[in-house]
Design an enzyme around this catalytic site. Structure first.
Site, short mmCIF file in Angstrom:
data_model
loop_
_atom_site.label_atom_id
_atom_site.label_comp_id
_atom_site.label_asym_id
_atom_site.label_seq_id
_atom_site.Cartn_x
_atom_site.Cartn_y
_atom_site.Cartn_z
N HIS A 72 -5.55 0.77 6.66
CA HIS A 72 -5.62 1.37 5.87
C HIS A 72 -5.80 1.87 4.53
CE1 HIS A 72 -2.64 4.52 9.05
NE2 HIS A 72 -4.17 3.63 9.97
N TYR A 201 4.97 10.59 5.91
CA TYR A 201 6.12 9.99 5.30
C TYR A 201 6.65 12.04 4.87
CZ TYR A 201 5.15 5.47 5.08
OH TYR A 201 5.33 3.95 4.89
N LYS A 297 8.59 -3.31 3.99
CA LYS A 297 8.63 -3.96 3.30
C LYS A 297 9.62 -5.65 3.86
CE LYS A 297 6.33 -2.98 0.31
NZ LYS A 297 5.51 -2.83 0.76
#
Ligand code: FAS
Ligand code: PHB
Length: 390
Positions: A72, A201, A297
């Protein structure tokens, strides 16, 4: 039994460290309290930084990732009914992320480990680290009706947030920093084409939503939910309706739904334990830190801890130098705190907080406006999202 490195935990941290050590000829044993199938049944992360991909390649477990993973080069922020694409490749001089589920990473590492003949002990009860403040640490565990002992040089606590390694450290020797968020993520998996070929998002007055995927035919969606929500109160239809409300109209209309085959609620927290080394025991991954998944993360931080610890242990055994293991905690924490900051910042920017006042809401809107109209601001977002240098 004896080994050089006893690893507690057969999640991504333990398996990645174990494979790198095995490849370097350093003997290690992994212990886990549950079995392989249970571990593979957990649905978690989905986005890998290039550094994480490189470590999986170094561990010899990257073939399927490169064959099936989805590279991506950008993602979208959706708010006020519109999309704003963050061009990761353009803003970071060509970097990108790989969309490939943690479950598959774990499966690939398990298969690689079995092929290498390295030892893993599953369904080991009451695993306990001992004497890690001495030069002769050992680990005990219970299995098949008996208690067993593994003597070792080092213990790697790769046992996640609720594991025994951090809890074995005297309270006076450890500092913890924690922030609990007033909401969770309700996530589902469905065998259906994703609404978009990149992640979305969304920040909406009803709450945050995330459109992700595991492949071109398997979608992963999340919506922010209250902490007291019960999974049994969320039918598929209710989830799909709420997700549509939080997406810009063109995505809501394009959304294809299908029955979910996994549905779960995860609480969100930021957590860091300092230091990450206690004599001959090292904390790795979720055993030492937790981040809200907004910045993708968690798994990637586990991989960077493994990168630093593996380099230190290899230096110890190959070169007779302890410089790397002595620097482990400081090096790992420097990267951990920057990722904790980024994950907190992205969570604060994209979620609706129950106690937000009008001023704070305007600040959030200004943050999004600045971010999507300033190359400097979006570059800062992009370089954190693809992963800061190891
Ligand atoms: P893990 O928790 O994966 O593995 C720890 C292992 O230790 C487990 O196999 C456990 O069985 C074992 N263990 C625990 N106690 C033990 C004991 N007493 N004895 C022996 N073994 C023991 N990260 C992202 O980047 N994106 C996401 O979307 C995302 N979603 C998440 C959703 C959930 C519900 C959770 C909990 C985490 C999520 N994360 C996400 C973070 C997650 O991916 C972690 O960062 C990652 O699993 C860290 O890997 P490990 O450090 O190996 O810990
Ligand atoms: C996921 O696909 O599970 C995922 C992707 C990006 C995130 C969090 C979760 O930030």
């Amino acid at each position: 039994m004896r080994t050089q490195v006893a690893i507690i935990g057969s999640g991504p941290s333990g398996l990645l460290l174990g494979q790198l050590l095995t490849g370097a000829g350093i003997d290690n044993i992994i212990l886990d309290r549950v079995g392989k199938d249970y571990i593979l049944g957990r649905v978690r992360a989905g986005v890998l930084e290039e550094g994480t991909v490189g470590l999986i390649d170094q561990a010899g477990a990257g073939a399927r990732l490169h064959a099936e993973g989805l590279p991506h080069t950008g993602f979208s922020l959706a708010f006020d009914g519109r999309d704003h694409r963050i061009d990761l490749r353009g803003l970071t001089g060509g970097k990108r992320v790989m969309v490939y589920g943690q479950t598959e990473v774990t499966r690939d590492l398990m298969e690689r480990r079995e092929a290498s003949g390295a030892r893993t002990i599953y369904e080991a009860a009451n695993v306990t680290p001992h004497d890690f403040d001495t030069g002769s640490p050992f680990v005990t565990y219970e299995k098949d009706g008996g208690t067993h002992r593994i003597d070792c040089d080092f213990i790697a606590g790769c046992d996640g947030f609720h594991g025994p390694s951090r809890n074995a450290v005297p309270k006076s020797a450890i500092r913890v920093f924690e922030k609990i968020y007033p909401f969770g993520w309700l996530g589902i998996l469905a065998e259906v084409a994703p609404v978009s070929d990149e992640l979305i998002y969304a920040n909406h007055p009803r709450g945050f939503a995330l459109c992700s995927m595991r492949s071109a035919t398997r979608s992963r969606y999340y919506i922010q939910c209250a902490l007291d929500e019960k999974i049994e109160d969320w039918s598929d239809d209710r989830f799909w309706d709420e997700l549509r409300r939080r997406l810009p109209a063109h995505h809501a209309e394009a959304l294809i739904t299908a029955p979910s085959f996994e549905k779960s609620i995860a609480p969100l927290r930021s957590f860091v334990a300092e230091p990450m080394r206690f004599g001959s025991m090292f904390l790795v991954g979720d055993a030492a830190h937790i981040v809200p998944p907004t910045g993708a993360k968690g798994l990637n931080l586990a991989a960077s801890d493994v990168h630093y610890l593996f380099a230190g242990l290899r230096e110890h055994y190959r070169d007779g130098s302890d410089a790397g293991i002595d620097a482990y905690s400081e090096k790992a924490l420097a990267r951990v705190w920057k990722a904790v900051r980024f994950s907190w910042w992205m969570t604060t920017m994209m979620h609706r907080f129950p106690d937000t006042g009008e001023f704070d809401q305007r600040i959030q809107e200004a943050e999004l406006d600045y971010l999507t109209h300033s190359r400097a601001a979006s570059t800062a977002l992009a370089e954190n999202y693809v992963g800061l240098p190891l």
